[in-house]
Design a protein around this motif. Sequence first.
Motif, PDB file in Angstrom:
ATOM      1  N   LEU A   6     -15.872  24.173  -7.777  1.00 30.68           N
ATOM      2  CA  LEU A   6     -16.088  23.330  -6.596  1.00 30.68           C
ATOM      3  C   LEU A   6     -17.574  23.047  -6.400  1.00 30.68           C
ATOM      4  O   LEU A   6     -17.973  21.919  -6.083  1.00 30.68           O
ATOM      5  N   SER A   7     -18.429  24.040  -6.604  1.00 27.52           N
ATOM      6  CA  SER A   7     -19.878  23.848  -6.477  1.00 27.52           C
ATOM      7  C   SER A   7     -20.402  22.868  -7.511  1.00 27.52           C
ATOM      8  O   SER A   7     -21.229  21.994  -7.214  1.00 27.52           O
ATOM      9  N   ILE A   8     -19.942  22.994  -8.747  1.00 22.28           N
ATOM     10  CA  ILE A   8     -20.360  22.074  -9.808  1.00 22.28           C
ATOM     11  C   ILE A   8     -19.902  20.659  -9.500  1.00 22.28           C
ATOM     12  O   ILE A   8     -20.657  19.698  -9.649  1.00 22.28           O
ATOM     13  N   ALA A   9     -18.657  20.508  -9.030  1.00 25.40           N
ATOM     14  CA  ALA A   9     -18.137  19.183  -8.682  1.00 25.40           C
ATOM     15  C   ALA A   9     -18.957  18.574  -7.545  1.00 25.40           C
ATOM     16  O   ALA A   9     -19.253  17.369  -7.551  1.00 25.40           O
ATOM     17  N   PHE A  10     -19.337  19.376  -6.579  1.00 29.15           N
ATOM     18  CA  PHE A  10     -20.153  18.883  -5.467  1.00 29.15           C
ATOM     19  C   PHE A  10     -21.519  18.401  -5.956  1.00 29.15           C
ATOM     20  O   PHE A  10     -21.991  17.339  -5.562  1.00 29.15           O
TER      21      PHE A  10
END
Length: 123
Positions: A6-10
């Motif tokens: 989720l952090s990478i996608a953000f």
Amino acid sequence: MKKIILSIAFLVGACVITNVQALNVKSTDKSALPVQDTVTKDTTSFVSVMLAASDDGYKEVKLDSLNADVQTAIKKYTPTHMVKNVYYNSAKQLTKVVFVSNADKKEKIVIFNKEGKEETGKA
């Protein structure tokens, strides 16, 4: 693991949005407009505020109010540059001219003394 993905996608999403906005700014065709019209009002206000904040003794003047030697020196730049702003410091008797290159639209600041000679290392 879900938090990492989720952090990478953000982060990827934020980068994409930033790049799209940068491309939108670059894609607007302003080459047909004069140099003064390509500068936004916000940028002009910012530059004016920065010049006023510096308070280096220079006051904006008209090109016609300068002596003939300085005007002649400024006109030597006009085949390749456009005069954007002219400032005069009466205490130092120096003229600061902001030129914009016709080729790449970059600004160049040149300082002239009262005889129309370029001064280096002075502000």
